[in-house]
Write a protein that holds these residues in place. Sequence first.
Motif, PDB file in Angstrom:
ATOM      1  N   LYS A  22      33.340  41.157  39.786  1.00  0.00           N
ATOM      2  CA  LYS A  22      32.698  40.770  41.034  1.00  0.00           C
ATOM      3  C   LYS A  22      32.383  39.280  40.984  1.00  0.00           C
ATOM      4  O   LYS A  22      32.377  38.662  39.923  1.00  0.00           O
ATOM      5  CB  LYS A  22      31.392  41.563  41.231  1.00  0.00           C
ATOM      6  N   ASP A  77      32.372  35.026  42.510  1.00  0.00           N
ATOM      7  CA  ASP A  77      33.345  33.966  42.707  1.00  0.00           C
ATOM      8  C   ASP A  77      33.894  33.488  41.362  1.00  0.00           C
ATOM      9  O   ASP A  77      33.591  34.052  40.304  1.00  0.00           O
ATOM     10  CB  ASP A  77      32.717  32.815  43.488  1.00  0.00           C
ATOM     11  N   LYS A  96      37.777  43.619  47.192  1.00  0.00           N
ATOM     12  CA  LYS A  96      38.300  42.439  47.872  1.00  0.00           C
ATOM     13  C   LYS A  96      39.802  42.513  48.121  1.00  0.00           C
ATOM     14  O   LYS A  96      40.387  41.566  48.661  1.00  0.00           O
ATOM     15  CB  LYS A  96      37.978  41.179  47.058  1.00  0.00           C
ATOM     16  N   ASP A  97      40.424  43.610  47.747  1.00  0.00           N
ATOM     17  CA  ASP A  97      41.871  43.765  47.897  1.00  0.00           C
ATOM     18  C   ASP A  97      42.189  44.451  49.228  1.00  0.00           C
ATOM     19  O   ASP A  97      42.291  45.672  49.308  1.00  0.00           O
ATOM     20  CB  ASP A  97      42.435  44.577  46.725  1.00  0.00           C
ATOM     21  N   GLU A  98      42.339  43.651  50.275  1.00  0.00           N
ATOM     22  CA  GLU A  98      42.591  44.222  51.603  1.00  0.00           C
ATOM     23  C   GLU A  98      43.928  44.953  51.685  1.00  0.00           C
ATOM     24  O   GLU A  98      43.997  46.036  52.272  1.00  0.00           O
ATOM     25  CB  GLU A  98      42.502  43.126  52.669  1.00  0.00           C
TER      26      GLU A  98
END
Length: 568
Positions: free
Chosen positions: A143, A145, A409-411
Amino acid sequence: MDHALFPNIPTVAYFSMEIGVDPDIPTYSGGLGLLAGDTLRAAADLEVPMVAITLLYRKGYFRQQLDAQGHQTPSPVQWTPEAHLVRLEPEVTIQIEGHSVAIGVWRYLTRGPSGYTVPVYLLDTDLPQNDPEDRRYSGSLYKGDLAFRLAQETVLGVGGIAMLRALGYDYIRLYHMNEGHSALLTLALLAEQMGSRGVAAATDSDRERVRQQCVFTTHTPVPAGHDQFPRDVVVRILGEERAHALEMGGGCLNGTLNMTSLALGFSRYVNGVAMRHGEVSRTMFPNYPISSITNGVHAATWIAKPFSALLDRYIPNWRRDNLYLRHAICIPLPEIADAHEAAKRELLVEVQRRTGMHLDPRAFTIGFARRAAAYKRADFLFTDLARLRGIVAQGGAIQVIYSGKAHPKDEPGKELIRRVFAAAKELQGTIPIVYLEDYDVALAKQLCAGVDVWLNTPQRPHEASGTSGMKAAMNGVPSLSILDGWWVEGHIEGVTGWAIGNPWPQESTLQQEVDSLYSKLETVILPQYYQRPTEFDQVRRSTIALGGSFFNTQRMLYQYLMNAYLDL
């Protein structure tokens, strides 16, 4: 420490960003962590002197909820470290962003059949003396940045070395980096060696001494999967001196820290995780000699109770020595069929408990369960729905069980799940399709044992290894798979399963792969399953004897011993 079977090898410190050692300890996200856990279990079986370092992850990876359209919603994992781990006294401090961060440690013991133990140390920054941001480093897996990610990897690599010393592990001579996340341990080793002179003063001979202590396993066959950090982030997290040392050590390319390049430059032995993956890795990093050691899975962990009871009757020594699984070829076929029927029944009961959906125990059942990533192509089976309906009409019933998480975060990965749900709705009344949410170790064990075939449709050459198919093979479940990763080595057509597409290494077009998948189902697999079940049981038996006896972590660890650990 009793080094038992291997008295002449140095203690190995095994570093991994994630390790799956217990279903109740959610410090893993998928195959990388489960491989690490299986490796340590094999080390305990074989009494190999190893210790392991990872992070605690108080919030785990995430729990997955899926709505009726397949929209994924993540939530934190709730678990209690005190219930499963032992908190140890040592605490160490390291520098991150120019200030001190304290690290505590928890211990888990992986125990082999003889009682030999391999300790796993889980690093914890959620300590009262730390700033709130620093306490989050051991909160969640993968998780945050880039700066947060590099800080976590600093805790693993730099903090891990400091903690080993605080725990009294001064005799370690070999450090095994499981993927590039832990490559900053090389910086810590270099700092130990340089002392007051500082890492920026290191010479080539200084770096070579560190290199002789390290081995590296790479798992990622695509460039985008390798951790990279811009120089300004590196300076912010590690400071100018350490950033300069990384540049001098070859870890920084064009102003970017590449963790794989850092690990490659500081390792005397490097390997990919399958024969094919080794070849791909050598094309990606042509300046490094990259070998191959094909992954395996821990047989005693992944073989379900119906099959382990059967193996206990016919092959008493299979747990101690997985090579004896070769002798499964002599187990009577009706008993193979009975064990599979029991495993399938258990799976379908679990499906009904979770979803309320009743699946037919007589119907041909396809399993597909792994991380939901675009290259794995979970929806590949549904490329031509009309043709699929025709196959069912002519060949017999098919039902499909899916599972797997997409990174939050993997669309594209999340969209893949939604496409499976859409196909399930489109095929309602023709092909029952169920997607089981919150895939974990316990569910994986049931799925790998209870389905009739394990489907794998990655885009070549993106599959590094693919251990889910190995877990299925342990339970007599053959694969129907693209020839990539481990299946290049494990595939014997019609004996251990079936290939999709052209024979390796010849490439296939998308249409050729689609045609091959449907043709194998229509003309080979379904007729055998429904009309010649004894032949299908022969494939099940061969899958255990040929696949199970080789694709296990005992064999894998022997290869590490012979090629990486003992080659000093």
